[in-house]
Design an enzyme around this catalytic site. Structure first.
Site, PDB file in Angstrom:
ATOM      1  N   SER A  82       7.048  68.185   3.891  1.00 20.72           N
ATOM      2  CA  SER A  82       8.026  68.746   4.822  1.00 20.72           C
ATOM      3  C   SER A  82       9.449  68.525   4.327  1.00 20.72           C
ATOM      4  CB  SER A  82       7.870  68.109   6.205  1.00 20.72           C
ATOM      5  OG  SER A  82       6.555  68.277   6.670  1.00 20.72           O
TER       6      SER A  82
HETATM    7  N1  SAH Z   1       4.492  66.258   7.043  1.00 21.03           N
HETATM    8  C1  SAH Z   1       3.636  66.347   5.873  1.00 21.03           C
HETATM    9  C2  SAH Z   1       3.385  67.768   5.461  1.00 21.03           C
HETATM   10  C3  SAH Z   1       2.403  68.388   6.245  1.00 21.03           C
HETATM   11  S1  SAH Z   1       1.916  69.962   5.665  1.00 21.03           S
HETATM   12  C4  SAH Z   1       4.292  65.657   4.734  1.00 21.03           C
HETATM   13  O1  SAH Z   1       5.380  65.139   4.908  1.00 21.03           O
HETATM   14  O2  SAH Z   1       3.696  65.683   3.655  1.00 21.03           O
HETATM   15  C5  SAH Z   1       0.737  70.230   6.930  1.00 21.03           C
HETATM   16  C6  SAH Z   1      -0.555  69.493   6.730  1.00 21.03           C
HETATM   17  O3  SAH Z   1      -1.355  69.794   7.873  1.00 21.03           O
HETATM   18  C7  SAH Z   1      -1.341  69.944   5.527  1.00 21.03           C
HETATM   19  O4  SAH Z   1      -1.631  68.847   4.717  1.00 21.03           O
HETATM   20  C8  SAH Z   1      -2.601  70.568   6.119  1.00 21.03           C
HETATM   21  O5  SAH Z   1      -3.756  70.352   5.343  1.00 21.03           O
HETATM   22  C9  SAH Z   1      -2.695  69.843   7.443  1.00 21.03           C
HETATM   23  N2  SAH Z   1      -3.499  70.527   8.455  1.00 21.03           N
HETATM   24  C10 SAH Z   1      -3.586  71.832   8.745  1.00 21.03           C
HETATM   25  N3  SAH Z   1      -4.459  72.064   9.744  1.00 21.03           N
HETATM   26  C11 SAH Z   1      -4.937  70.832  10.105  1.00 21.03           C
HETATM   27  C12 SAH Z   1      -5.865  70.391  11.075  1.00 21.03           C
HETATM   28  N4  SAH Z   1      -6.510  71.223  11.895  1.00 21.03           N
HETATM   29  N5  SAH Z   1      -6.110  69.067  11.173  1.00 21.03           N
HETATM   30  C13 SAH Z   1      -5.484  68.180  10.358  1.00 21.03           C
HETATM   31  N6  SAH Z   1      -4.600  68.533   9.422  1.00 21.03           N
HETATM   32  C14 SAH Z   1      -4.318  69.838   9.287  1.00 21.03           C
END
Ligand code: SAH
Length: 232
Positions: A82
């Site tokens: 993010s």
């Molecule tokens: N804030 C994180 C970035 C998140 S990107 C950081 O700083 O790295 C969003 C993440 O949500 C991704 O890794 C994706 O795989 C996850 N994601 C998407 N759908 C999801 C779900 N249903 N349950 C858990 N994780 C999920």
């Protein structure tokens, strides 16, 4: 509230891993903090965390020189770390007034948001659907000694029921609508921060539980990857 990073000490783990390029320098980090301040992040403790968390450890070495830019960066498997501004904004919105004690994060990704949030709460539970990302995040959590963080490979659409109710839920991936089950895992006065809407164009919402009512505030437009069903 004391972040787990010693301000006076250089970030030793980072220096040894990506030495000599200067991207971990205090000046580079300070520039990022200044930018976030200009964009309206006011909580000094949140800014301090942005300054102290070694973001370059969460991205590939090839991208490490860009780690303190205010942009999302690829972390593999079609996902992104993010943007620092968004991490700061969501953290600020979650802890405003009284910091929540027990928080559920959905979408651990590389664990950067997890690391920024961890010193503000007592217990931080985080769910990720892609196991390769989760294992990388686990290594970072260990390396940074974030003892209040508990990670799980799971589908965030279901929340993490065994530790509910939560004082806060933070979603790092966007559903088209807030899953009902997550609202049921929110305790009295609890807050849920989530990007809601179609890919690349969502409204960041803060939903506060008051009894059986859910009060909704719009915090601005954001761009997140979608929340996907099932395990990756
Ligand atoms: N804030 C994180 C970035 C998140 S990107 C950081 O700083 O790295 C969003 C993440 O949500 C991704 O890794 C994706 O795989 C996850 N994601 C998407 N759908 C999801 C779900 N249903 N349950 C858990 N994780 C999920």
């Amino acid at each position: 509230m004391k972040p787990p990073y010693d301000r006076a000490a250089p970030i030793v783990t980072s220096a040894s891993r990506h030495s000599g390029i200067g991207m971990t320098s205090a000046r580079t980090r300070e520039r990022l903090v200044q930018r976030l301040r200009e964009q309206g992040i006011v909580n000094p403790e949140v800014l301090e965390q942005i300054r102290n968390v070694p973001r370059h450890l969460f991205v590939d070495e090839a991208l490490a020189t860009r780690a303190y830019e205010d942009t999302a960066l690829p972390i593999g498997l079609g996902q992104t770390i993010s943007q620092p501004y968004v991490v700061a904004r969501m953290t600020e919105a979650l802890i405003e007034g009284t910091a929540p004690r027990k928080v559920l994060e959905i979408g651990t990704g590389c664990g950067y948001q997890t690391a920024v949030l961890s010193p503000f709460v007592k217990f931080l539970y985080s769910v990720e659907r892609i196991s390769a990302l989760l294992e990388r995040a686990r290594a970072r959590v260990k390396e940074l000694n974030l003892r209040n963080v508990h990670l799980r490979h799971g589908d965030g659409f279901k929340g993490w029921v065994s530790h509910a109710p939560y004082d806060g839920i933070l979603m790092a991936a966007a559903p088209l609508a807030i899953p009902e089950v997550l609202l049921t895992q929110l305790g009295p006065g609890g807050r849920l921060i989530a990007p809601v809407g179609p890919e690349g164009r969502q409204q960041l919402l803060r939903i506060t539980r008051r009894g059986d009512d859910f009060h909704q505030e719009m915090l601005g437009l954001v761009s997140f990857v979608p929340l996907l069903k099932g395990l990756g």
